[in-house]
Design a protein around this motif. Sequence first.
Motif, PDB file in Angstrom:
ATOM      1  N   LEU A  71       0.803  -1.214   0.000  1.00 40.87           N
ATOM      2  CA  LEU A  71       0.000   0.000   0.000  1.00 40.87           C
ATOM      3  C   LEU A  71       0.840   1.268   0.000  1.00 40.87           C
ATOM      4  N   LEU A  72       2.112   1.170   0.448  1.00 38.25           N
ATOM      5  CA  LEU A  72       2.912   2.376   0.597  1.00 38.25           C
ATOM      6  C   LEU A  72       4.272   2.302  -0.089  1.00 38.25           C
ATOM      7  N   GLU A  73       4.902   1.133  -0.065  1.00 40.05           N
ATOM      8  CA  GLU A  73       6.303   1.041  -0.466  1.00 40.05           C
ATOM      9  C   GLU A  73       6.529   0.375  -1.812  1.00 40.05           C
ATOM     10  N   GLU A  74       5.488  -0.153  -2.438  1.00 43.07           N
ATOM     11  CA  GLU A  74       5.624  -0.833  -3.725  1.00 43.07           C
ATOM     12  C   GLU A  74       4.685  -0.210  -4.752  1.00 43.07           C
ATOM     13  N   PRO A  75       5.031  -0.299  -6.043  1.00 40.96           N
ATOM     14  CA  PRO A  75       4.055   0.089  -7.066  1.00 40.96           C
ATOM     15  C   PRO A  75       2.787  -0.747  -6.915  1.00 40.96           C
TER      16      PRO A  75
ATOM     17  N   ALA B  63      10.342   6.864  -9.892  1.00 45.77           N
ATOM     18  CA  ALA B  63      11.748   6.793 -10.306  1.00 45.77           C
ATOM     19  C   ALA B  63      12.185   5.338 -10.471  1.00 45.77           C
ATOM     20  N   GLY B  64      11.745   4.477  -9.573  1.00 49.70           N
ATOM     21  CA  GLY B  64      12.092   3.065  -9.701  1.00 49.70           C
ATOM     22  C   GLY B  64      11.539   2.441 -10.966  1.00 49.70           C
ATOM     23  N   LEU B  65      10.293   2.783 -11.305  1.00 51.64           N
ATOM     24  CA  LEU B  65       9.680   2.222 -12.520  1.00 51.64           C
ATOM     25  C   LEU B  65      10.382   2.718 -13.779  1.00 51.64           C
ATOM     26  N   ILE B  66      10.815   3.976 -13.791  1.00 50.30           N
ATOM     27  CA  ILE B  66      11.489   4.516 -14.965  1.00 50.30           C
ATOM     28  C   ILE B  66      12.924   3.970 -15.082  1.00 50.30           C
ATOM     29  N   VAL B  67      13.643   3.938 -13.963  1.00 52.41           N
ATOM     30  CA  VAL B  67      15.043   3.526 -13.989  1.00 52.41           C
ATOM     31  C   VAL B  67      15.179   2.029 -14.128  1.00 52.41           C
TER      32      VAL B  67
ATOM     33  N   GLY C  68      12.459  -0.209 -14.706  1.00 48.35           N
ATOM     34  CA  GLY C  68      11.484  -0.821 -15.584  1.00 48.35           C
ATOM     35  C   GLY C  68      10.321  -1.423 -14.839  1.00 48.35           C
ATOM     36  N   ALA C  69       9.448  -2.075 -15.582  1.00 47.48           N
ATOM     37  CA  ALA C  69       8.193  -2.587 -15.021  1.00 47.48           C
ATOM     38  C   ALA C  69       8.417  -3.637 -13.943  1.00 47.48           C
ATOM     39  N   GLY C  70       9.587  -4.226 -13.893  1.00 51.01           N
ATOM     40  CA  GLY C  70       9.880  -5.243 -12.882  1.00 51.01           C
ATOM     41  C   GLY C  70      10.197  -4.675 -11.511  1.00 51.01           C
ATOM     42  N   PHE C  71      10.274  -3.352 -11.379  1.00 52.26           N
ATOM     43  CA  PHE C  71      10.597  -2.726 -10.102  1.00 52.26           C
ATOM     44  C   PHE C  71       9.513  -3.064  -9.080  1.00 52.26           C
TER      45      PHE C  71
ATOM     46  N   LEU D 262      -0.517   4.316 -21.125  1.00 50.50           N
ATOM     47  CA  LEU D 262       0.313   4.894 -22.182  1.00 50.50           C
ATOM     48  C   LEU D 262       1.784   4.704 -21.825  1.00 50.50           C
ATOM     49  N   PRO D 263       2.528   3.915 -22.553  1.00 47.47           N
ATOM     50  CA  PRO D 263       3.947   3.735 -22.257  1.00 47.47           C
ATOM     51  C   PRO D 263       4.668   5.070 -22.181  1.00 47.47           C
ATOM     52  N   GLY D 264       5.520   5.200 -21.173  1.00 45.80           N
ATOM     53  CA  GLY D 264       6.277   6.423 -21.010  1.00 45.80           C
ATOM     54  C   GLY D 264       5.615   7.483 -20.166  1.00 45.80           C
ATOM     55  N   LEU D 265       4.344   7.265 -19.758  1.00 44.60           N
ATOM     56  CA  LEU D 265       3.622   8.229 -18.931  1.00 44.60           C
ATOM     57  C   LEU D 265       3.398   7.649 -17.538  1.00 44.60           C
ATOM     58  N   PHE D 266       3.771   8.408 -16.513  1.00 45.74           N
ATOM     59  CA  PHE D 266       3.659   7.955 -15.125  1.00 45.74           C
ATOM     60  C   PHE D 266       2.961   9.017 -14.287  1.00 45.74           C
ATOM     61  N   LEU D 267       2.351   8.575 -13.196  1.00 49.80           N
ATOM     62  CA  LEU D 267       1.647   9.471 -12.285  1.00 49.80           C
ATOM     63  C   LEU D 267       2.387   9.551 -10.961  1.00 49.80           C
ATOM     64  N   ALA D 268       2.583  10.772 -10.481  1.00 47.66           N
ATOM     65  CA  ALA D 268       3.205  11.013  -9.174  1.00 47.66           C
ATOM     66  C   ALA D 268       2.322  11.983  -8.396  1.00 47.66           C
TER      67      ALA D 268
END
Length: 497
Positions: free
Chosen positions: A142-146, A484-488, A490-493, A457-463
């Motif tokens: 709920l807090l520390e993972e995507p 940042a983890g997802l961008i750096v 990838g989806a496996g973060f 949409l690939p390349g678009l993220f929400l913060a």
Amino acid sequence: MARIAVIGAGMGAMATAARLAVAGHQVTVYERGSTYGGSVGRYEREGFAFDTGPGLLHLPAVYRDLFVKTGKRPLEECVELVQVDPAVRHLLADGSEATLPNVSRGGAEAVLDRAFGTGAGGRWSAVLGRARDAWDATRRPLLEEPLRTDWRALGREPYPALRGSGLLRRRPPTLAEVAERELGGRLAGLLESPVLAHGLAPGATPAAATVLPYMEQTFGSWYVRGGIRALATAVYERCLERKVTFEFGAAVREVLVRDGRAAGLLLADGAEVPADFVVCGIDPRQLPPASVPRPAGAVPARGPGVPSRITLFLALRGARPADAAHRTVVHSPALAAEARAAFAGEHTAPPTVTVLRPDDPATRPDADHEAVTVSAVCAPEGVLDWSDPALTARYAQALLAAAGRAVPGLRERLLWQELRTPADVARATGAVGGAVPPPSVAGAGGRLLHPANATALPGLFLAGGWAHPGGGLAHAGMTGALVAGLIVEGAGFRGSQ
């Protein structure tokens, strides 16, 4: 090195920008307003200064981690953090009160036994003990993972059933039902009021929301010298140290799409900004729906039903008493009716009011004056017409009357007052209706979650507060680590270990 465009300069957006810049990316932040911080603003007049957003920080570890991961100077070298003790003074509608110490379970038990009778402290600790179980079960997802693709698992109620209560045999309990059945009477309001302060209606919020008062008691309440705005300044300066570029007065019209992925921004002035990745750090409803697509089966965007805040700034003559509590909560005599008012716009119930009296020379012209901030949860612009003078006058009087219970001789000391309505919040932050996003809460079938940080949409993220894991300084700050983890990586973060 990727080119990354960040929409908005709120706390979550800046936390994301700093982390991406330290990873070697070229980051530019586009902010519609003239300054950074989003809802964490500052109002100054005649030597008085007030935070326009949150007045206290909970779970400071989020920002300690941000500063450790983005530079040599830790958070405590950039701002002065002070534990607020006592944590909160509660003034109940019947005239009784309880002043809880900061980060002291035993101290809280003793205070509650004296205020509400022997056994009250034990009941309080038992509820927060069950809240700890809910926290342990949901903290990482709920807090520390995507947000996981199987996010519906977070829709199950993690708060343990009280043996013999029968609640979970019929249906999962609401926070209000837990407060009434497990605490009862006047003590129930101490559990409900911090949940309402987060913008959640106790009678319609699952028992899992007990993690919010649990977090406060366990990790403490902190004040930043100079106000929470000083924290925003420290994050902004860290971004500048990491070579993040800020473009103020640069409103974004939409996200550009090329070859099926985010390719940059179209600004309000017609300029196009190319980018390899785009981070939306604002309320996504400010952009065309096609700009922020969500995959089928995703968590719906928060928005309808999210309340706002109304705030009254008070400039007082006379010194702040040395024994004054930093935070006092003045309880409504009808909290359930008040919660309905905040969500449905029925504005006749007296509000539960938070009164902040920081002992900070930076907030006042000299030691012979005091700055006091008074706030309450309320319906957003659009549900109520906050341009109505009668409505604003009624709320101002309600806030002033409640503050008078917390600050003796308030009206005689009053030099001037300034009211900030949801319409003002909307103008300052761009959030639709001035709505203030609450943190995500497990249970209720996932109804109180926020959209995932990765979009369709690939390349678009929400913060920021409108994305997982939701609103509040700590939760919005966590989006920086997740995006940042997802961008750096990838989806496996899967979050920091």
